[in-house]
Design an enzyme around this catalytic site. Structure first.
Site, mmCIF file in Angstrom:
data_model
loop_
_atom_site.group_PDB
_atom_site.id
_atom_site.type_symbol
_atom_site.label_atom_id
_atom_site.label_comp_id
_atom_site.label_asym_id
_atom_site.label_seq_id
_atom_site.Cartn_x
_atom_site.Cartn_y
_atom_site.Cartn_z
ATOM 1 N N ASP A 251 56.343 72.990 69.967
ATOM 2 C CA ASP A 251 55.727 72.485 71.183
ATOM 3 C C ASP A 251 55.303 71.033 70.970
ATOM 4 O O ASP A 251 55.227 70.553 69.832
ATOM 5 C CB ASP A 251 54.522 73.369 71.520
ATOM 6 N N ASP B 79 50.488 75.750 70.338
ATOM 7 C CA ASP B 79 49.029 75.656 70.337
ATOM 8 C C ASP B 79 48.365 76.592 71.334
ATOM 9 O O ASP B 79 47.133 76.558 71.446
ATOM 10 C CB ASP B 79 48.592 74.215 70.635
#
Length: 234
Positions: free
Chosen positions: A14, A174
Protein backbone atom coordinates in the site's frame (compact mmCIF):
# COMPACT_ATOMS: atom_id res chain seq x y z
CA UNK A 1 4.88 -13.61 12.60
CA UNK A 2 2.51 -16.21 11.21
CA UNK A 3 3.76 -19.27 9.36
CA UNK A 4 1.59 -18.01 6.47
CA UNK A 5 4.62 -15.85 5.61
CA UNK A 6 6.65 -18.81 4.40
CA UNK A 7 7.43 -19.39 0.73
CA UNK A 8 6.60 -15.89 -0.49
CA UNK A 9 7.48 -14.86 -4.02
CA UNK A 10 6.06 -11.35 -4.19
CA UNK A 11 4.67 -8.50 -2.12
CA UNK A 12 1.88 -6.00 -2.75
CA UNK A 13 2.43 -2.78 -0.83
CA UNK A 14 0.00 0.00 0.00
CA UNK A 15 1.08 3.64 -0.39
CA UNK A 16 -0.67 6.21 1.84
CA UNK A 17 -0.05 5.48 5.51
CA UNK A 18 2.30 2.58 4.69
CA UNK A 19 5.16 3.97 2.60
CA UNK A 20 4.46 7.70 2.71
CA UNK A 21 2.76 9.94 5.28
CA UNK A 22 0.52 11.91 2.91
CA UNK A 23 -1.88 13.35 5.48
CA UNK A 24 -0.49 16.86 4.96
CA UNK A 25 -1.18 16.66 1.22
CA UNK A 26 -4.79 15.61 1.85
CA UNK A 27 -5.36 18.39 4.37
CA UNK A 28 -3.96 21.11 2.10
CA UNK A 29 -5.80 19.93 -1.02
CA UNK A 30 -9.10 19.67 0.85
CA UNK A 31 -8.63 23.11 2.45
CA UNK A 32 -8.03 24.66 -0.98
CA UNK A 33 -11.03 22.82 -2.45
CA UNK A 34 -13.33 23.93 0.37
CA UNK A 35 -12.06 27.49 0.07
CA UNK A 36 -12.97 27.50 -3.63
CA UNK A 37 -16.48 26.37 -2.72
CA UNK A 38 -16.87 28.89 0.10
CA UNK A 39 -17.17 26.11 2.68
CA UNK A 40 -15.51 25.80 6.13
CA UNK A 41 -12.34 23.77 6.57
CA UNK A 42 -12.15 20.33 8.16
CA UNK A 43 -9.66 19.48 10.90
CA UNK A 44 -6.68 17.18 10.49
CA UNK A 45 -8.22 14.51 12.73
CA UNK A 46 -11.25 14.19 10.46
CA UNK A 47 -9.00 13.77 7.42
CA UNK A 48 -6.91 11.11 9.16
CA UNK A 49 -10.06 9.12 10.03
CA UNK A 50 -11.50 9.43 6.53
CA UNK A 51 -8.64 8.78 4.07
CA UNK A 52 -8.00 5.33 2.64
CA UNK A 53 -11.09 4.48 0.61
CA UNK A 54 -10.38 6.60 -2.46
CA UNK A 55 -10.72 10.26 -3.42
CA UNK A 56 -14.42 9.93 -4.25
CA UNK A 57 -15.23 8.68 -0.75
CA UNK A 58 -13.03 11.37 0.82
CA UNK A 59 -14.77 14.18 -1.04
CA UNK A 60 -18.29 12.89 -0.29
CA UNK A 61 -17.49 12.52 3.41
CA UNK A 62 -15.88 15.96 3.51
CA UNK A 63 -18.86 17.68 1.88
CA UNK A 64 -21.17 15.91 4.32
CA UNK A 65 -18.98 16.97 7.25
CA UNK A 66 -19.16 20.68 6.37
CA UNK A 67 -22.81 20.73 5.29
CA UNK A 68 -22.13 20.85 1.56
CA UNK A 69 -24.91 19.63 -0.72
CA UNK A 70 -24.56 16.66 -3.05
CA UNK A 71 -24.92 18.91 -6.10
CA UNK A 72 -21.49 20.36 -5.29
CA UNK A 73 -19.74 17.02 -5.80
CA UNK A 74 -18.66 17.46 -9.42
CA UNK A 75 -17.25 20.93 -8.79
CA UNK A 76 -15.59 19.72 -5.59
CA UNK A 77 -14.05 16.77 -7.44
CA UNK A 78 -12.61 19.05 -10.15
CA UNK A 79 -11.16 21.54 -7.65
CA UNK A 80 -9.71 18.78 -5.48
CA UNK A 81 -8.03 17.11 -8.46
CA UNK A 82 -6.61 20.47 -9.57
CA UNK A 83 -5.15 21.29 -6.16
CA UNK A 84 -3.90 17.79 -5.37
CA UNK A 85 -2.00 17.58 -8.64
CA UNK A 86 -0.26 20.85 -7.79
CA UNK A 87 0.82 19.91 -4.25
CA UNK A 88 1.21 16.11 -4.55
CA UNK A 89 4.15 15.12 -2.33
CA UNK A 90 4.98 18.64 -1.10
CA UNK A 91 3.52 18.04 2.35
CA UNK A 92 4.34 14.33 2.52
CA UNK A 93 7.27 12.34 3.90
CA UNK A 94 8.53 8.79 3.43
CA UNK A 95 8.23 6.85 6.67
CA UNK A 96 11.44 5.79 8.45
CA UNK A 97 12.42 2.28 7.41
CA UNK A 98 10.31 2.27 4.25
CA UNK A 99 13.18 2.56 1.75
CA UNK A 100 15.28 0.05 3.65
CA UNK A 101 12.32 -2.34 3.88
CA UNK A 102 11.64 -2.19 0.14
CA UNK A 103 15.29 -2.85 -0.59
CA UNK A 104 15.33 -5.81 1.79
CA UNK A 105 12.32 -7.36 0.06
CA UNK A 106 13.88 -6.81 -3.36
CA UNK A 107 17.22 -8.25 -2.23
CA UNK A 108 15.36 -11.36 -1.07
CA UNK A 109 14.10 -11.80 -4.64
CA UNK A 110 10.47 -10.79 -4.15
CA UNK A 111 8.70 -9.02 -7.02
CA UNK A 112 7.02 -5.86 -5.74
CA UNK A 113 3.85 -4.04 -6.74
CA UNK A 114 2.33 -0.92 -5.23
CA UNK A 115 -1.47 -1.09 -4.90
CA UNK A 116 -3.33 1.94 -3.56
CA UNK A 117 -6.81 3.45 -3.60
CA UNK A 118 -5.19 6.75 -4.60
CA UNK A 119 -5.81 7.68 -8.28
CA UNK A 120 -3.20 6.08 -10.55
CA UNK A 121 -1.66 9.32 -11.84
CA UNK A 122 -1.24 10.72 -8.32
CA UNK A 123 0.25 7.46 -7.04
CA UNK A 124 2.80 7.17 -9.84
CA UNK A 125 3.83 10.82 -9.51
CA UNK A 126 4.22 10.55 -5.73
CA UNK A 127 6.37 7.42 -5.95
CA UNK A 128 8.61 9.08 -8.51
CA UNK A 129 8.94 12.31 -6.51
CA UNK A 130 9.87 10.37 -3.38
CA UNK A 131 12.35 8.10 -5.17
CA UNK A 132 10.33 4.94 -4.56
CA UNK A 133 9.09 4.08 -8.06
CA UNK A 134 12.26 2.14 -8.96
CA UNK A 135 11.37 -0.59 -6.47
CA UNK A 136 8.13 -1.61 -8.17
CA UNK A 137 7.44 -3.82 -11.17
CA UNK A 138 3.85 -2.53 -11.20
CA UNK A 139 1.89 0.40 -9.75
CA UNK A 140 -1.91 0.24 -9.63
CA UNK A 141 -4.14 3.06 -8.40
CA UNK A 142 -7.73 3.10 -7.25
CA UNK A 143 -8.95 3.76 -10.78
CA UNK A 144 -6.96 0.89 -12.33
CA UNK A 145 -9.68 -1.71 -11.69
CA UNK A 146 -13.47 -1.83 -11.48
CA UNK A 147 -13.42 -1.96 -7.67
CA UNK A 148 -11.15 -0.72 -4.88
CA UNK A 149 -9.84 -2.28 -1.67
CA UNK A 150 -11.33 -3.71 0.57
CA UNK A 151 -12.73 -5.65 -2.40
CA UNK A 152 -10.29 -8.50 -3.24
CA UNK A 153 -10.39 -7.82 -6.99
CA UNK A 154 -7.44 -5.36 -7.05
CA UNK A 155 -5.25 -7.84 -5.16
CA UNK A 156 -6.18 -10.72 -7.45
CA UNK A 157 -5.47 -8.64 -10.54
CA UNK A 158 -2.15 -7.50 -9.07
CA UNK A 159 -1.16 -11.08 -8.29
CA UNK A 160 -1.93 -11.95 -11.91
CA UNK A 161 0.30 -9.10 -13.10
CA UNK A 162 3.09 -10.31 -10.81
CA UNK A 163 2.65 -13.89 -11.97
CA UNK A 164 2.28 -15.23 -8.42
CA UNK A 165 -0.44 -17.09 -6.55
CA UNK A 166 -2.24 -15.13 -3.81
CA UNK A 167 -0.96 -17.50 -1.13
CA UNK A 168 2.62 -16.64 -2.16
CA UNK A 169 1.98 -12.89 -2.31
CA UNK A 170 2.22 -10.77 0.85
CA UNK A 171 -0.09 -7.77 1.33
CA UNK A 172 1.67 -5.07 3.34
CA UNK A 173 -0.57 -2.20 4.42
CA UNK A 174 -1.78 0.00 7.24
CA UNK A 175 -5.52 -0.57 7.55
CA UNK A 176 -8.50 -2.88 7.72
CA UNK A 177 -9.03 -2.12 4.00
CA UNK A 178 -5.78 -3.92 3.20
CA UNK A 179 -6.43 -6.78 5.63
CA UNK A 180 -9.99 -7.43 4.47
CA UNK A 181 -8.94 -7.43 0.82
CA UNK A 182 -6.03 -9.76 1.55
CA UNK A 183 -8.12 -12.23 3.53
CA UNK A 184 -10.75 -12.36 0.78
CA UNK A 185 -8.09 -12.79 -1.91
CA UNK A 186 -6.18 -15.46 0.01
CA UNK A 187 -3.04 -13.38 0.55
CA UNK A 188 -1.12 -13.28 3.84
CA UNK A 189 -1.17 -9.79 5.33
CA UNK A 190 1.07 -7.72 7.61
CA UNK A 191 0.11 -4.24 8.81
CA UNK A 192 2.26 -1.32 9.97
CA UNK A 193 1.28 0.24 13.30
CA UNK A 194 1.81 3.90 12.35
CA UNK A 195 -0.73 4.31 9.51
CA UNK A 196 -4.24 5.74 9.45
CA UNK A 197 -6.73 2.82 9.71
CA UNK A 198 -9.76 5.13 9.83
CA UNK A 199 -8.95 6.21 13.40
CA UNK A 200 -9.25 2.67 14.81
CA UNK A 201 -6.53 0.68 16.67
CA UNK A 202 -4.75 -1.31 13.97
CA UNK A 203 -3.80 -4.16 16.28
CA UNK A 204 -7.47 -5.06 16.50
CA UNK A 205 -7.48 -5.98 12.80
CA UNK A 206 -7.20 -9.62 11.69
CA UNK A 207 -3.65 -9.83 10.28
CA UNK A 208 -0.68 -12.20 10.28
CA UNK A 209 1.63 -9.68 11.93
CA UNK A 210 2.31 -6.04 12.77
CA UNK A 211 5.37 -3.86 12.20
CA UNK A 212 6.56 -0.58 13.71
CA UNK A 213 8.85 -0.15 10.67
CA UNK A 214 8.84 -1.95 7.33
CA UNK A 215 12.52 -2.79 7.62
CA UNK A 216 11.72 -4.89 10.71
CA UNK A 217 9.96 -7.45 8.52
CA UNK A 218 11.51 -10.91 8.79
CA UNK A 219 10.16 -13.58 6.46
CA UNK A 220 10.71 -17.32 6.79
CA UNK A 221 12.10 -19.13 3.74
CA UNK A 222 11.63 -16.29 1.29
CA UNK A 223 12.01 -17.63 -2.25
CA UNK A 224 14.08 -16.10 -5.01
CA UNK A 225 12.70 -16.01 -8.56
CA UNK A 226 14.64 -19.12 -9.49
CA UNK A 227 13.17 -21.05 -6.57
CA UNK A 228 16.30 -21.03 -4.39
CA UNK A 229 15.84 -20.00 -0.75
CA UNK A 230 17.08 -16.46 -0.16
CA UNK A 231 20.44 -16.31 1.56
CA UNK A 232 20.22 -14.88 5.06
CA UNK A 233 16.44 -15.22 5.33
CA UNK A 234 15.29 -16.58 8.65
Amino acid sequence: MSRRLQGLQAAIIDLDGTLVDTLGDFVVALDLMLGDLGLPRVDRGFVERTVGKGSEHLIVRTLTQVGGVATLYQRAWARYQHHYAAINGKHAAVYPGAVEGLQRLADAGLRLACLTNKPQAFAQALLERKGLARHFAHVFGGDAFERKKPDPLPLLRTCAALGTAPGQTLMLGDSSNDAQAARAAGCPVVLVTYGYNHGEPVRGVDADGFLDRIDELVLDRMIRRGGTPARGAC
